[in-house]
Scaffold this motif. Sequence first.
Motif, mmCIF file in Angstrom:
data_model
loop_
_atom_site.group_PDB
_atom_site.id
_atom_site.type_symbol
_atom_site.label_atom_id
_atom_site.label_comp_id
_atom_site.label_asym_id
_atom_site.label_seq_id
_atom_site.Cartn_x
_atom_site.Cartn_y
_atom_site.Cartn_z
ATOM 1 N N UNK A 105 0.921 -1.124 0.024
ATOM 2 C CA UNK A 105 -0.105 0.010 -0.024
ATOM 3 C C UNK A 105 0.834 1.092 -0.172
ATOM 4 N N UNK A 106 2.310 1.111 0.985
ATOM 5 C CA UNK A 106 3.062 2.434 0.779
ATOM 6 C C UNK A 106 3.619 2.480 -0.509
ATOM 7 N N UNK A 148 2.978 11.132 -3.757
ATOM 8 C CA UNK A 148 2.546 10.979 -2.392
ATOM 9 C C UNK A 148 4.044 10.977 -1.842
ATOM 10 N N UNK A 149 4.512 12.161 -1.849
ATOM 11 C CA UNK A 149 6.279 11.769 -0.648
ATOM 12 C C UNK A 149 5.849 12.276 0.612
ATOM 13 N N UNK A 150 4.620 12.770 0.987
ATOM 14 C CA UNK A 150 4.440 12.771 2.759
ATOM 15 C C UNK A 150 3.934 12.185 3.349
ATOM 16 N N UNK A 151 5.183 11.833 4.343
ATOM 17 C CA UNK A 151 4.628 10.788 4.880
ATOM 18 C C UNK A 151 3.483 11.059 6.820
ATOM 19 N N UNK A 152 2.892 12.466 6.548
ATOM 20 C CA UNK A 152 1.708 12.608 7.446
ATOM 21 C C UNK A 152 0.822 12.235 7.278
ATOM 22 N N UNK A 153 0.226 11.728 8.148
ATOM 23 C CA UNK A 153 -1.924 11.852 8.373
ATOM 24 C C UNK A 153 -2.622 12.276 6.734
ATOM 25 N N UNK A 154 -3.181 12.344 6.216
ATOM 26 C CA UNK A 154 -4.500 13.021 5.381
ATOM 27 C C UNK A 154 -4.495 13.629 6.326
#
Length: 117
Positions: free
Chosen positions: A17-18, A26-32
């Motif tokens: 999934x990642x 998507x390169x941002x690891x923070x939650x949306x």
Amino acid sequence: MKEVCGEQCLARCTIFRWCQRYEAGRVNIKDLPRPGQAHFVINSATNLAVDELIRQNRRITTHEIAVELSISKGTVHHIIYKLLGYGKVCAQRVPKHLSENQKMARMGVCLTQQFLH
């Protein structure tokens, strides 16, 4: 991977999934951000404001405090009962646990007013 990392290893489906998200851009690891009620962060200034309102008027309601400070009734309830440790006795908010000095003062009042006779 489980042989190397043990039980703390991520599941294969999580890794896939990642990878799919990374390949999609998507390169941002923070939650949306998620929909729903935003959580109110309780800080010490809010706690002090609630405590001050209670000390000014022990018969104040949670609704009145919530309106005064523009926070939810649930947050006020959490601050009063969990963080400040107040309980309600005869429609007045009082600390749940009395100190030794407070216990002795109450006992002295009872003895002087002939309550125990």
